[in-house]
Design an enzyme around this catalytic site. Structure first.
Site, PDB file in Angstrom:
ATOM      1  N   ASN A   1       5.470 -12.579  51.479  1.00  0.00           N
ATOM      2  CA  ASN A   1       5.109 -11.865  52.707  1.00  0.00           C
ATOM      3  C   ASN A   1       3.723 -12.357  53.093  1.00  0.00           C
ATOM      4  O   ASN A   1       2.737 -11.978  52.466  1.00  0.00           O
ATOM      5  CB  ASN A   1       5.110 -10.350  52.425  1.00  0.00           C
ATOM      6  CG  ASN A   1       4.573  -9.541  53.586  1.00  0.00           C
ATOM      7  OD1 ASN A   1       4.427 -10.051  54.700  1.00  0.00           O
ATOM      8  ND2 ASN A   1       4.283  -8.272  53.323  1.00  0.00           N
ATOM      9  N   TRP A   2       3.686 -13.199  54.124  1.00  0.00           N
ATOM     10  CA  TRP A   2       2.390 -13.785  54.507  1.00  0.00           C
ATOM     11  C   TRP A   2       1.485 -12.787  55.219  1.00  0.00           C
ATOM     12  O   TRP A   2       0.309 -13.033  55.405  1.00  0.00           O
ATOM     13  CB  TRP A   2       2.610 -15.004  55.418  1.00  0.00           C
ATOM     14  CG  TRP A   2       3.183 -16.206  54.735  1.00  0.00           C
ATOM     15  CD1 TRP A   2       3.611 -16.317  53.441  1.00  0.00           C
ATOM     16  CD2 TRP A   2       3.398 -17.499  55.328  1.00  0.00           C
ATOM     17  NE1 TRP A   2       4.074 -17.592  53.191  1.00  0.00           N
ATOM     18  CE2 TRP A   2       3.956 -18.333  54.330  1.00  0.00           C
ATOM     19  CE3 TRP A   2       3.174 -18.027  56.599  1.00  0.00           C
ATOM     20  CZ2 TRP A   2       4.287 -19.671  54.577  1.00  0.00           C
ATOM     21  CZ3 TRP A   2       3.510 -19.351  56.842  1.00  0.00           C
ATOM     22  CH2 TRP A   2       4.053 -20.173  55.837  1.00  0.00           C
ATOM     23  N   LYS A   3       2.055 -11.684  55.682  1.00  0.00           N
ATOM     24  CA  LYS A   3       1.306 -10.677  56.463  1.00  0.00           C
ATOM     25  C   LYS A   3       0.636 -11.351  57.671  1.00  0.00           C
ATOM     26  O   LYS A   3       1.197 -12.283  58.224  1.00  0.00           O
ATOM     27  CB  LYS A   3       0.294  -9.939  55.579  1.00  0.00           C
ATOM     28  CG  LYS A   3       0.937  -9.397  54.299  1.00  0.00           C
ATOM     29  CD  LYS A   3       0.080  -8.368  53.619  1.00  0.00           C
ATOM     30  CE  LYS A   3       0.688  -8.003  52.281  1.00  0.00           C
ATOM     31  NZ  LYS A   3       0.075  -6.844  51.682  1.00  0.00           N
TER      32      LYS A   3
ATOM     33  N   HIS B   1       7.924  -2.022  55.409  1.00  0.00           N
ATOM     34  CA  HIS B   1       6.753  -2.283  54.565  1.00  0.00           C
ATOM     35  C   HIS B   1       5.770  -1.114  54.716  1.00  0.00           C
ATOM     36  O   HIS B   1       5.627  -0.553  55.800  1.00  0.00           O
ATOM     37  CB  HIS B   1       6.085  -3.599  54.969  1.00  0.00           C
ATOM     38  CG  HIS B   1       5.065  -4.052  53.977  1.00  0.00           C
ATOM     39  ND1 HIS B   1       3.802  -3.507  53.942  1.00  0.00           N
ATOM     40  CD2 HIS B   1       5.138  -4.945  52.965  1.00  0.00           C
ATOM     41  CE1 HIS B   1       3.133  -4.080  52.942  1.00  0.00           C
ATOM     42  NE2 HIS B   1       3.920  -4.946  52.332  1.00  0.00           N
TER      43      HIS B   1
ATOM     44  N   GLU C   1       2.695  -0.991  55.038  1.00  0.00           N
ATOM     45  CA  GLU C   1       1.674  -1.172  56.087  1.00  0.00           C
ATOM     46  C   GLU C   1       2.251  -0.819  57.456  1.00  0.00           C
ATOM     47  O   GLU C   1       1.550  -0.283  58.314  1.00  0.00           O
ATOM     48  CB  GLU C   1       1.132  -2.615  56.039  1.00  0.00           C
ATOM     49  CG  GLU C   1       0.271  -2.822  54.796  1.00  0.00           C
ATOM     50  CD  GLU C   1       0.233  -4.240  54.257  1.00  0.00           C
ATOM     51  OE1 GLU C   1       0.589  -5.189  54.985  1.00  0.00           O
ATOM     52  OE2 GLU C   1      -0.147  -4.405  53.079  1.00  0.00           O
TER      53      GLU C   1
ATOM     54  N   GLU D   1       7.943  -1.080  46.223  1.00  0.00           N
ATOM     55  CA  GLU D   1       6.536  -1.467  46.240  1.00  0.00           C
ATOM     56  C   GLU D   1       5.668  -0.220  46.160  1.00  0.00           C
ATOM     57  O   GLU D   1       5.476   0.473  47.170  1.00  0.00           O
ATOM     58  CB  GLU D   1       6.208  -2.209  47.540  1.00  0.00           C
ATOM     59  CG  GLU D   1       7.007  -3.475  47.739  1.00  0.00           C
ATOM     60  CD  GLU D   1       6.285  -4.422  48.673  1.00  0.00           C
ATOM     61  OE1 GLU D   1       5.945  -5.520  48.216  1.00  0.00           O
ATOM     62  OE2 GLU D   1       6.034  -4.072  49.822  1.00  0.00           O
TER      63      GLU D   1
ATOM     64  N   GLY E   1      -1.902  -5.204  47.056  1.00  0.00           N
ATOM     65  CA  GLY E   1      -3.185  -5.799  47.408  1.00  0.00           C
ATOM     66  C   GLY E   1      -4.369  -5.203  46.667  1.00  0.00           C
ATOM     67  O   GLY E   1      -5.517  -5.448  47.018  1.00  0.00           O
TER      68      GLY E   1
ATOM     69  N   SER F   1       0.820  -6.597  43.768  1.00  0.00           N
ATOM     70  CA  SER F   1      -0.072  -7.408  42.922  1.00  0.00           C
ATOM     71  C   SER F   1       0.677  -8.202  41.853  1.00  0.00           C
ATOM     72  O   SER F   1       0.212  -8.338  40.716  1.00  0.00           O
ATOM     73  CB  SER F   1      -1.161  -6.534  42.297  1.00  0.00           C
ATOM     74  OG  SER F   1      -1.955  -5.946  43.319  1.00  0.00           O
TER      75      SER F   1
HETATM   76  C1  PEP Z   1       3.209  -6.827  49.803  1.00  0.00           C
HETATM   77  O1  PEP Z   1       2.442  -6.645  50.735  1.00  0.00           O
HETATM   78  O2  PEP Z   1       4.442  -6.767  49.994  1.00  0.00           O
HETATM   79  C2  PEP Z   1       2.634  -7.103  48.481  1.00  0.00           C
HETATM   80  C3  PEP Z   1       3.384  -6.943  47.428  1.00  0.00           C
HETATM   81  O3  PEP Z   1       1.314  -7.491  48.467  1.00  0.00           O
HETATM   82  P1  PEP Z   1       0.476  -7.985  47.170  1.00  0.00           P
HETATM   83  O4  PEP Z   1       1.375  -8.913  46.388  1.00  0.00           O
HETATM   84  O5  PEP Z   1      -0.705  -8.704  47.755  1.00  0.00           O
HETATM   85  O6  PEP Z   1       0.123  -6.772  46.411  1.00  0.00           O
END
Ligand code: PEP
Length: 251
Positions: A9-11, A96, A98, A167, A173, A213
């Site tokens: 997921n590049w966001k 997600h 976010e 998640e 993050g 993470s």
């Molecule tokens: C995500 O945003 O889906 C995610 C898992 O981010 P990170 O790996 O940076 O925690």
């Protein structure tokens, strides 16, 4: 059969040129050393049409990070599932944390998005997970059960087309990761809810990814759990060496 999948997921990272360069570099690395799992990169909308032709579709799938909850029309700034599919993308991340927390996406809105994604032959990667206070109050099971309402109105056939990603929001993050035991416990619980709703076979065939993470140093022990079928990767998807290190956890 349940698939092992590592999805990036590049966001909101990488401009168009940087995104193309990253996709090319990943494609080269995975062409030279083929993965033992499905690999997907989910990019900002503007990258999709440029990235799909430069990756080998047999090795890397491409997806969006969101799509609209409406078919078409006067929704300034929105991008429909049909538009995403027209770029050659095959996947879309939906729900997600976010999107839920910053853009107010509700169970009902996400139900619409999932249906439109499926109607346009996109595979939703549907995210669920609790925030820190909910984990501390040991409410994680009821939180994910409530979030699953967006996809539990699907027919068994349509449910069989989606990928789930657990998640924990407190791990996204932050550098904090769920322990392999925490991940396994809740993944098994999610699978038990699917079995209750759709039966054992549908539950067994559903890929449930872990996200939060995830990095090369912890991917192997997370993915070794029987109910963890890969990862949804944020930060570590932005560097080919890190992303490939996670993909290689399946070797
Ligand atoms: C995500 O945003 O889906 C995610 C898992 O981010 P990170 O790996 O940076 O925690």
């Amino acid at each position: 059969m349940r698939k092992n999948i590592v999805a990036g997921n590049w966001k909101m990272n990488k401009n168009l040129q940087e995104g193309i360069a990253l996709a090319k570099e990943l494609n080269e690395a995975l062409t030279a050393d083929k993965p033992n799992c499905d690999v997907v990169i989910c990019t900002p909308f503007i990258h999709l049409a440029s990235v799909t032709p430069i990756v080998d579709a047999a090795i890397i799938g491409v997806g969006a990070e969101n799509c609209a909850d409406k078919v078409s029309g006067a929704y300034t700034g929105e991008v429909s599932a049909e538009m995403v599919a027209s770029t050659g993308a095959q996947y879309v991340i939906l729900g997600h944390s976010e999107r839920r927390s910053y853009y107010g996406e509700t169970v009902e809105i996400l139900e619409e998005k999932v249906k439109l994604a499926l109607a346009n032959n996109l595979t939703p990667i549907f995210c669920i997970g609790e925030v820190l206070e909910e984990r501390q109050a040991e409410k994680q099971n009821e939180v994910v059960a409530a979030q699953l309402a967006s996809v539990f109105t699907l027919s068994a056939e349509d449910f069989g087309k989606i990928i789930l990603a657990y998640e924990p929001v407190w791990a996204i993050g932050t550098g904090l990761t769920a322990t392999p035991e925490q991940a396994q416990d809740i993944h098994a619980y999610i699978r038990s809810l699917i079995a209750e709703k759709y039966g054992q076979e549908v539950a067994e065939n559903c890929s449930i990814l872990y996200g939060g993470s995830c990095k090369p140093s912890n991917a192997k022990e997370l993915f070794a759990n029987p109910d963890v079928d890969g990862g949804l990767i944020g930060g570590a998807a932005l560097k080919v060496a890190d992303f490939k290190g996670i993909i290689d956890a399946f070797k």
